[in-house]
Design a protein around this motif. Structure first.
Motif: not given
Length: 289
Positions: A68-70, A73, A92, A95-97
């Protein structure tokens, strides 16, 4: 030489739905057939286990992420057909995805059933491949505890004390006959108190049954599909268990005249994530050989 092709060979419903969702996102006005830096379209893990399909989407700009760090936004992230662990889904979203769930409906049903049992404090006994992404996702819903095993030998080696209430489930692409054998063994230990969930997909069972039937009619079996695909590997195992020589190939390039020399009848089947065009090409090459 006579060639018999399985009617069930190729995409299952879950794979077909997942790829249609991804293709639809690519065709949206935001992407216009090509994802890019300004409109990142990602899949969390490979959308399906077929390297040729993944290459086609990669050429259109679809990236695979495993952390998720990859995720930048604003990116659109498609959950793979195998599903993901619940904590990963939450990470996820953090991450504002924009999350698009392409989890196979059969896997989603298994997740829901496992979650329901866990809420009653029951411990999961899961027949599956511990490192498989579907299994990792299923385990995240077993909040009261879980044990994973891939064979009778592994099950027998587990320490399962009396006290907890157990329930049995399986990875959706596992061998139905082996699952029933495991069920009977566990019921001999824990009696009818053992809850058994029906989580093996009908498409998987139908493919395996047809592979067994086909293997009984031919001298040699060819199974087509990605080597990372669990359901494809099990089709080859089913054919070999029937006593028929079998080869597992990803593409027609792996075929050679030596493989089919002296064979009078050949059976052809393919995993649930294998595109029709790859199966067709294998058939053409086998017929030419």
């Amino acid at each position: 030489m006579k060639l018999l092709r399985a009617q069930t060979a190729g995409f299952c419903m879950g794979v077909d739905l997942a790829l249609k969702k991804l293709t639809s996102l690519l065709a949206s006005p935001d992407n216009a057939g090509q994802a890019g830096k300004d409109r990142p379209l990602l899949t969390f893990g490979p959308i399906i286990h077929n390297p040729q399909v993944l290459e086609e989407y990669a050429a259109k700009g679809v990236r695979v992420v495993n952390d998720p760090a990859d995720i930048p936004a604003g990116a659109t992230v498609v959950i793979r057909a195998h599903g993901i662990p619940e904590p990963v889904r939450q990470a996820i979203l953090a991450r504002n995805a924009h999350l698009v769930d392409a989890t196979c409906p059969k896997v989603k049903k298994a997740q829901t059933l496992i979650s329901g049992q866990a809420k009653h404090g029951r411990v999961l006994l899961l027949f599956g491949e511990e490192d498989h992404p579907e299994v990792k996702g299923l385990l995240s819903y077993a909040t009261a505890g879980a044990h994973v095993f891939g064979s009778m030998e592994e099950l027998e080696s587990l320490e399962l004390p009396f006290g907890p209430t157990y329930f049995l489930a399986a990875q959706t692409t596992q061998d139905e006959q082996e699952f029933l054998r495991l069920r009977d063994y566990l019921r001999s230990r824990f009696g009818q108190e053992l809850t058994v969930l029906s989580t093996i997909c009908n498409a998987t069972m139908n493919r395996q049954q047809e592979a067994m039937d086909l293997a009984a009619l031919v001298d040699f079996m060819v199974v087509v599909g990605g080597r990372e695909s669990g359901n494809t590997r099990r089709l080859a195992q089913v054919a070999r268990a029937a006593g028929t020589p079998c080869v597992h190939v990803e593409t027609a390039d792996e075929l050679s005249p030596d493989m089919v020399a002296g064979k009078h009848t050949i059976g052809l089947t393919a995993g649930a994530s294998t595109p029709k065009k790859i199966i067709d090409r294998v058939q053409q090459v086998l017929e030419a050989l």
